[in-house]
Motif scaffolding. Structure first.
Motif, mmCIF file in Angstrom:
data_model
loop_
_atom_site.group_PDB
_atom_site.id
_atom_site.type_symbol
_atom_site.label_atom_id
_atom_site.label_comp_id
_atom_site.label_asym_id
_atom_site.label_seq_id
_atom_site.Cartn_x
_atom_site.Cartn_y
_atom_site.Cartn_z
ATOM 1 N N THR A 1 -10.074 -5.821 -21.340
ATOM 2 C CA THR A 1 -10.615 -4.940 -20.234
ATOM 3 C C THR A 1 -9.599 -4.776 -19.269
ATOM 4 O O THR A 1 -9.236 -3.914 -18.460
ATOM 5 C CB THR A 1 -12.183 -5.364 -19.721
ATOM 6 N N HIS B 1 -22.450 -6.707 -16.513
ATOM 7 C CA HIS B 1 -22.748 -5.761 -15.241
ATOM 8 C C HIS B 1 -24.201 -6.168 -14.764
ATOM 9 O O HIS B 1 -24.432 -6.072 -13.555
ATOM 10 C CB HIS B 1 -22.590 -4.404 -15.513
ATOM 11 N N GLU C 1 -15.163 0.491 -18.714
ATOM 12 C CA GLU C 1 -15.951 -0.355 -17.908
ATOM 13 C C GLU C 1 -16.776 0.485 -17.039
ATOM 14 O O GLU C 1 -18.023 0.177 -16.523
ATOM 15 C CB GLU C 1 -15.282 -1.396 -17.190
ATOM 16 N N LEU D 1 -20.317 -6.013 -22.079
ATOM 17 C CA LEU D 1 -19.827 -5.455 -20.833
ATOM 18 C C LEU D 1 -21.005 -4.936 -19.849
ATOM 19 O O LEU D 1 -21.048 -5.204 -18.626
ATOM 20 C CB LEU D 1 -18.859 -4.220 -20.937
ATOM 21 N N HIS E 1 -20.189 1.493 -18.313
ATOM 22 C CA HIS E 1 -21.104 0.496 -18.452
ATOM 23 C C HIS E 1 -21.463 0.114 -17.072
ATOM 24 O O HIS E 1 -22.797 -0.303 -16.850
ATOM 25 C CB HIS E 1 -20.313 -0.726 -19.068
#
Lengths: 297, 97
Positions: free
Chosen positions: B49, A17, A176, A13, A179
């Motif tokens: 996710t 990014h 998330e 992740l 991250h």
């Protein structure tokens, strides 16, 4: 800029990014294979010696003695620090194979209340993890291309920061948002090291450095500091700018005002934190602001 | 929980996922875009996710914990997770159970 992410967990992740982040410098990131922490630390980064390496680990994934501590088994602080030293040895060796090495500080292994008042006892998890982080920072401070990033800020930036289902389904301990915050910090660190940080901040005056319109209200009635929420907010803003100024970032003013009136406020208002000496230059007049900025720069 | 509200939650999660993707690889926010399964734009990490972000948001909104992704019936679940429309229907069904 190529970035290699070394982690004991699934770091896809953060690498995604880093690759997708459109802020400078544009970068391409790759995460090491899951479960290959020490193997990855001992090998050269796959993208070459000019790449950035970002090491982000859980303490229980990097230091085997820490798992004993978490399990409640008798553990000596000396053994934990010896584990940290072994980790640092591997990290320092990796620093010799890359351009820049960034290491995330360790975060508490569990969310929630922990053991409450026992966490900060001499044998408690919180006090011991703090000592481990301190040793990590001390060791890496001796390596000129290695820096520790404060991972606690990434936790603060995301709500919730952890989701146990994420761990069991994807071997990722953080959500998330964490991250994303980590990625932003890594990019900012790279900008700092490569000389791409901001060097000049240009501010307006009315309702920016102070509350109110100096030309209408007079400098005596401007809101700066005092027992006033707007005044306190402006004082804090000035304090933040002064802190940046002390770190070498130049400040300047561009404002549509009468110069003598505005400078009188800067010189005379007793609550002003920034004074004339803090500004590298100013253009205070009734001309177009964009033109003033070009002329000033 | 109704379908339009569920779709809003899914589109918010897609916004987060798009932050992980290149500018020319953004996921379209439409009810029929293929997310999972054959021809889907999400890999397993992307799907996890997305579903966990949706589950968390639904829990925040309704106080109810729903489970969209069952590891035990992963393959059977794929048809329910294929598009925003099918996910929205699954949310409404599980939120009302």
């Amino acid at each position: 800029m190529d970035i290699f992410v070394i982690s004991d967990f699934n770091a896809d992740l953060v690498s995604r990014h880093l690759s997708a982040d459109r802020t400078a410098p544009s970068s391409k990131a790759l995460a090491c294979p899951y479960g290959q922490l020490y193997q990855s630390l001992s090998a050269p980064p796959p993208m070459g010696s000019d790449s950035v390496v970002f090491v982000w680990t859980r303490p229980e994934g990097a230091i085997s003695e820490w798992q004993s501590q978490l399990d409640g088994r008798p553990t000596q602080m000396e053994d934990l620090l010896a584990g940290v030293d072994l980790f640092c040895d591997a990290v320092v060796a990796q620093a010799g194979k890359c351009r820049l090495l960034l290491v995330a500080s360790w975060l508490p292994s569990q969310a929630g209340r922990g053991l409450g008042m026992l966490d900060w006892s001499p044998d408690g998890n919180a006090s011991r993890l703090a000592q481990m982080n301190l040793r990590l920072a001390q060791r890496l401070s001796q390596v000129k291309n290695a820096f520790v990033l404060d991972a606690q800020k990434w936790i603060d930036a995301a709500q919730p920061a952890r989701d146990s289902k994420f761990w069991y389904l994807a071997k990722t301990p953080f959500t998330e948002g964490v991250h994303k915050a980590a990625s932003a910090d890594v990019k900012a660190a790279i900008r700092g090291v490569t000389g791409q940080t901001r060097k000049l901040i240009i501010v307006d005056l009315d309702d920016t450095l102070w509350g109110g319109i100096v030309g209408d209200d007079g400098w005596q009635n401007l809101k700066i500091g005092g027992h006033d929420p707007i005044g306190e907010a402006h004082a804090d803003f000035q304090r933040a700018l002064l802190s940046l100024n002390h770190r070498g970032i130049a400040l300047a003013v561009v404002s549509k005002n009468t110069e003598s009136t505005a400078l009188e406020s800067i010189d005379q208002h007793p609550e002003m934190i920034l004074r004339r000496k803090n500004f590298a230059g100013w253009r205070i007049n009734w001309n177009d602001k964009a033109g003033n900025i070009v002329e000033l720069v | 929980m109704d379908i339009p509200t569920a779709l809003d939650v899914i589109y918010q999660a897609i916004d987060s996922l798009n932050e992980l993707r290149a500018a020319d690889d953004q996921i379209e926010k439409s009810i029929s875009v293929m997310l999972a399964g054959e021809g889907g734009v999400l890999d397993s990490l992307g799907l996890i996710t997305l579903t966990l972000a949706v589950e968390r948001r639904i829990a925040q909104m309704t106080g109810k914990q729903i489970i969209l992704l069952h590891e035990s019936d992963y393959d059977a679940n794929m048809s329910h997770l294929a598009t925003p429309q099918t996910i929205a229907e699954l949310i409404v069904e599980r939120a009302s159970a």
